[in-house]
Write a protein that holds these residues in place. Structure first.
Motif, short mmCIF file in Angstrom:
data_model
loop_
_atom_site.label_atom_id
_atom_site.label_comp_id
_atom_site.label_asym_id
_atom_site.label_seq_id
_atom_site.Cartn_x
_atom_site.Cartn_y
_atom_site.Cartn_z
N PRO A 53 0.79 -1.24 0.00
CA PRO A 53 0.00 0.00 0.00
C PRO A 53 0.82 1.28 0.00
N THR A 54 2.06 1.25 0.48
CA THR A 54 2.88 2.47 0.48
C THR A 54 4.12 2.30 -0.38
N THR A 127 -4.47 -10.23 -0.98
CA THR A 127 -3.68 -9.53 0.02
C THR A 127 -2.35 -10.24 0.27
N SER A 238 -0.75 -4.79 4.31
CA SER A 238 -2.05 -4.18 4.55
C SER A 238 -1.84 -2.75 5.05
N GLU A 239 -2.91 -1.97 5.00
CA GLU A 239 -2.84 -0.60 5.50
C GLU A 239 -2.59 -0.56 7.00
N THR A 240 -2.94 -1.64 7.72
CA THR A 240 -2.75 -1.70 9.17
C THR A 240 -2.20 -3.07 9.57
N THR A 260 5.95 -2.47 10.71
CA THR A 260 5.09 -1.34 10.36
C THR A 260 5.92 -0.08 10.19
N SER A 263 3.62 5.90 11.15
CA SER A 263 2.82 6.99 10.62
C SER A 263 2.62 8.10 11.65
N PRO A 272 1.24 1.31 7.85
CA PRO A 272 1.02 0.09 7.07
C PRO A 272 1.98 -1.01 7.49
N GLU A 291 -9.60 -5.75 12.54
CA GLU A 291 -8.98 -4.46 12.28
C GLU A 291 -9.03 -3.59 13.53
#
Length: 314
Positions: A53-54, A127, A238-240, A260, A263, A272, A291
């Motif tokens: 995602p990033t 994913t 994943s975003e998280t 991670t 952020s 992420p 989540e």
């Protein structure tokens, strides 16, 4: 030279359709995550490590990524930062390189007598990449103390390096169990399965800050001539961290590591997550983790219920 390469490629079909197209090292793409796979099964082909995602969470730093296998006390490996040791032949084939029907396979023959077949597909709705790993005794004799090692250094945005947070879970509340012989947060050495590492050795680590990664060594005992051992690796993003753990939990992962980005640098919390996990190690699967947003809603609901009960008692 050309005929030699063709003969190496031809030896790699092993059950794939004869209509399969031969492929040079290439990028595999589920539609949600991408990784550049070399013919020996290591990452970094065409300048692509692992993209989520990033962006790419491997190429910002060293290509400190690879795998190794050992038998009879001799370890062979491939490691992006320094090269290979003991790889005799390697070939990559593909039927489909993108989408949820992804199908690719790397077959490597090692000097220690192991044939390592890594078969790639998509999982958890794209994913994750699933990598089935088969270790086969290609000799006519017994191979003792067969091992496999996987090492990976994540450099996740935002933050990179010292602003990353790494988690390693060895399969039990106290650390390694089942076929997991060794864990560490140190990815900065060749993945020779006969060599253990001292940093955070055999300890579960949660959100440890620094330029870290994951190192796992698995043991499969002795293999008779022609016998094989199998397990699955899942690699994803994943975003998280909650989203990644949920995906890993959905496929029954037993041990894992993820990193991670921080952020908080952009005004948030943990960012992420990129990581990998394993199935088939003789351990209980992790419980699927919801989540963080879902956890927050559950917490608010429980708080409201408690307040309601207090009012009724009053």
């Amino acid at each position: 030279m050309k005929s030699t390469l063709l003969s190496i490629f031809a030896s790699a079909t092993l059950g794939l359709s004869m209509t399969a197209s031969w492929a040079a090292p290439m990028t595999l793409d589920t539609g949600m995550v991408r990784m550049g796979v070399k013919d020996d099964g290591s990452l970094g082909a065409d300048g692509v490590g692992f993209v989520g995602p990033t962006g790419d969470a491997i190429t910002p730093g060293c290509l400190c990524e690879g795998w190794g296998a050992a038998a009879n006390g001799v370890g062979n490996y491939t490691y992006g930062a320094t090269g290979t040791s003991g790889i005799m032949t390697a070939a990559l084939t593909t039927l489909q390189s993108s989408g949820l029907g992804l199908s690719a396979q790397s077959i490597v023959t090692l000097s220690n007598g192991l044939q390592v077949t890594q078969t790639y597909s998509a999982a958890a709705g794209g994913t994750l990449f699933k990598v089935n790993v088969e270790l086969k005794n290609s000799t006519t004799g017994l191979l003792t103390d067969v091992r496999y090692a996987r090492t990976l250094d994540w450099d996740v945005t935002p933050g990179f390096y010292e602003s990353n947070y790494t988690t390693v879970y060895g399969g039990t509340p106290t650390g390694p169990g089942g076929k997991v012989l060794h864990t560490s947060t140190d990815p900065f050495a060749e993945p020779n399965p006969m060599v253990l590492r001292s940093r955070d050795a055999d300890t579960n680590v949660v959100n440890q800050r620094g330029d870290l990664g994951g190192y796992f060594v698995f043991g499969f005992g002795d293999l008779a001539a022609g016998a094989s051992a199998n397990f699955d690796t899942y690699i994803g993003a994943s975003e998280t961290s909650g989203g990644l753990l949920s995906a890993l939990g959905s496929v029954g992962v037993e041990a894992y590591s993820f990193t991670t980005g921080d952020s908080a640098l952009a005004g948030g919390g943990f960012g992420p997550a990129y990581g990998y996990g394993f199935v088939g190690l003789g351990l209980p699967p992790i419980v699927e983790v919801p989540e963080p947003a879902s956890l927050a809603l559950i917490g608010l609901g429980l708080a409201g219920l408690a307040a309601s009960r207090r009012r009724k008692k009053a």
